[in-house]
Design a protein around this motif. Structure first.
Motif, PDB file in Angstrom:
ATOM      1  N   UNK A  78     -11.574   2.322   4.406  1.00  0.00           N
ATOM      2  CA  UNK A  78     -10.732   1.274   5.067  1.00  0.00           C
ATOM      3  C   UNK A  78     -10.338   0.076   4.129  1.00  0.00           C
ATOM      4  N   UNK A  79     -11.336  -0.223   3.346  1.00  0.00           N
ATOM      5  CA  UNK A  79     -11.388  -1.258   2.601  1.00  0.00           C
ATOM      6  C   UNK A  79     -10.426  -0.899   1.432  1.00  0.00           C
ATOM      7  N   UNK A  84      -4.889  -1.103  -1.153  1.00  0.00           N
ATOM      8  CA  UNK A  84      -3.559  -0.814  -1.843  1.00  0.00           C
ATOM      9  C   UNK A  84      -2.380  -1.205  -0.974  1.00  0.00           C
ATOM     10  N   UNK A  85      -2.597  -1.354   0.415  1.00  0.00           N
ATOM     11  CA  UNK A  85      -1.618  -1.691   1.418  1.00  0.00           C
ATOM     12  C   UNK A  85      -1.740  -2.989   2.092  1.00  0.00           C
ATOM     13  N   UNK A  98      -7.576   3.364  11.752  1.00  0.00           N
ATOM     14  CA  UNK A  98      -6.051   3.460  12.388  1.00  0.00           C
ATOM     15  C   UNK A  98      -5.347   2.597  11.285  1.00  0.00           C
ATOM     16  N   UNK A  99      -4.228   3.247  10.870  1.00  0.00           N
ATOM     17  CA  UNK A  99      -3.425   2.483  10.054  1.00  0.00           C
ATOM     18  C   UNK A  99      -1.893   2.247  10.718  1.00  0.00           C
ATOM     19  N   UNK A 100      -1.588   1.192  10.989  1.00  0.00           N
ATOM     20  CA  UNK A 100      -0.128   0.913  11.559  1.00  0.00           C
ATOM     21  C   UNK A 100       0.577   0.500  10.647  1.00  0.00           C
ATOM     22  N   UNK A 101       1.740   1.115  10.431  1.00  0.00           N
ATOM     23  CA  UNK A 101       2.820   0.586   9.438  1.00  0.00           C
ATOM     24  C   UNK A 101       3.937   0.023  10.104  1.00  0.00           C
ATOM     25  N   UNK A 102       4.348  -1.184   9.768  1.00  0.00           N
ATOM     26  CA  UNK A 102       5.652  -1.668  10.458  1.00  0.00           C
ATOM     27  C   UNK A 102       6.201  -2.308   9.195  1.00  0.00           C
ATOM     28  N   UNK A 122       6.807   4.217  -1.982  1.00  0.00           N
ATOM     29  CA  UNK A 122       6.013   3.406  -2.932  1.00  0.00           C
ATOM     30  C   UNK A 122       4.536   3.408  -1.900  1.00  0.00           C
ATOM     31  N   UNK A 123       4.678   2.818  -1.054  1.00  0.00           N
ATOM     32  CA  UNK A 123       3.407   2.391  -0.161  1.00  0.00           C
ATOM     33  C   UNK A 123       2.788   3.887   0.071  1.00  0.00           C
ATOM     34  N   UNK A 124       3.477   4.890   0.526  1.00  0.00           N
ATOM     35  CA  UNK A 124       2.844   6.190   0.713  1.00  0.00           C
ATOM     36  C   UNK A 124       2.229   6.782  -0.607  1.00  0.00           C
ATOM     37  N   UNK A 125       2.717   6.592  -1.646  1.00  0.00           N
ATOM     38  CA  UNK A 125       2.117   6.731  -3.091  1.00  0.00           C
ATOM     39  C   UNK A 125       0.710   6.178  -3.044  1.00  0.00           C
ATOM     40  N   UNK A 126       0.617   4.918  -2.585  1.00  0.00           N
ATOM     41  CA  UNK A 126      -0.528   4.218  -2.680  1.00  0.00           C
ATOM     42  C   UNK A 126      -1.753   4.767  -1.864  1.00  0.00           C
ATOM     43  N   UNK A 127      -1.361   4.925  -0.660  1.00  0.00           N
ATOM     44  CA  UNK A 127      -2.337   5.421   0.359  1.00  0.00           C
ATOM     45  C   UNK A 127      -2.783   6.901   0.107  1.00  0.00           C
ATOM     46  N   UNK A 128      -1.708   7.602  -0.596  1.00  0.00           N
ATOM     47  CA  UNK A 128      -1.917   9.131  -0.785  1.00  0.00           C
ATOM     48  C   UNK A 128      -3.300   9.358  -1.924  1.00  0.00           C
TER      49      UNK A 128
END
Length: 224
Positions: A78-79, A84-85, A98-102, A122-128
Motif C-alpha cells: 500500500x505504501x 507512485x500514485x 482497495x485502490x480508488x481511481x478518480x 501513465x498511472x497504470x504503468x506506475x501501479x503495474x
C-alpha cells in the motif's frame, strides 16, 4: 424451532457487528487488520457489506498470526502504491488493499467511452510496477459509470472499462490469472450524479488487492 433459530442468528449478528465494526477495521493497524478478523467473522461482515471490494477483502481475511504476516506485506505494498500514485485513494481493508481511481489520479473515462487516456496509461504503468514487485496477490477490478443513459448499457460499459484496465496491465506483464473483473454500471456511485463533476468522478475503476494461495500458504508456514 425456526423462530428460535432466527433469534439465535440475530443475537450472533448483533455481537459480531458490535465487536468487529467496519470503522474498527479501517482504523486498525496492520497487525490488528491481519490478526483481528477470523475467517468466520470476516465472511459474515463481508456478506453483510455485499458484493463489492470492501466486502470481498474482509470476507477473504485469514486471521490469526498468518493474517498478521499478510497484513504486514500489504502495508508495504500500500505504501508503494501511494508513493507512485499520490492522487489515488489507497485504503487498507482487512488483510487487503482497495485502490480508488478518480479524476485526481487520472484513471477516469469520457462519457460513453472505455478507452484509456494517456494520463490513465501513465498511472497504470506506475501501479503495474508495484503489482510485478508483489506477485503473490489476486486483483479484483471493478468498473463503474455515471447514471447517464440506459442502465443495461451502463452495465456493459462498466465491464468494458474494467477490461480496458486489465488488458493494459496484462500488456505490462501482470499475469492474467490474477484478475477478477466485476461490472457495477451505475449502481455504486461514490459521488453526486446530479453534477458534471460528480458524474466525471463516477466514471472510474477500482482495484482490490488480496493474498493469493501462495501468499496465504507462505504466511501460514511462517506463523507455524
Amino acid at each position: 424451532m425456526k423462530k428460535s433459530t432466527s433469534i439465535l442468528l440475530a443475537i450472533a449478528l448483533m455481537f459480531s457487528l458490535t465487536f468487529v465494526s467496519c470503522d474498527a477495521i479501517n482504523n486498525a493497524n496492520s497487525t490488528q487488520k491481519g490478526a483481528g478478523i477470523g475467517v468466520a467473522g470476516g465472511a459474515l461482515i463481508g456478506g453483510l457489506i455485499g458484493g463489492n471490494i470492501t466486502g470481498a477483502l474482509i470476507g477473504a481475511a485469514v486471521g490469526g498470526a498468518a493474517g498478521g504476516i499478510i497484513g504486514n506485506s500489504m502495508d508495504k505494498q500500500a505504501d508503494k502504491i501511494e508513493e507512485v500514485l499520490p492522487g489515488a485513494e489507497v485504503k487498507r481493508v482487512g488483510e487487503g488493499i482497495q485502490v480508488i481511481f478518480d479524476d485526481k489520479s487520472g484513471v477516469t473515462f469520457a462519457t460513453n467511452k472505455a478507452d484509456l487516456t494517456d494520463t490513465a496509461e501513465k498511472n497504470l504503468d506506475a501501479i503495474a510496477e508495484v503489482f510485478l514487485e508483489f506477485p503473490d496477490t489476486n486483483l479484483l477490478i471493478e468498473g463503474h459509470t455515471d447514471d447517464t443513459g440506459n442502465a443495461d448499457y451502463n452495465m456493459t460499459l462498466s465491464k468494458k472499462r474494467a477490461q480496458s484496465v486489465v488488458s493494459y496491465l496484462e500488456s505490462k506483464g501482470v499475469a492474467g490469472n490474477r484478475f477478477d473483473v466485476t461490472a457495477y454500471g451505475e449502481t455504486r456511485p461514490r459521488f453526486d450524479n446530479s453534477t458534471s463533476d460528480g458524474r466525471s468522478k463516477n466514471r472510474r475503476v477500482e482495484i482490490g488487492v488480496s493474498a493469493n494461495e501462495d501468499m496465504i500458504e507462505d504466511a501460514k508456514a511462517q506463523a507455524n
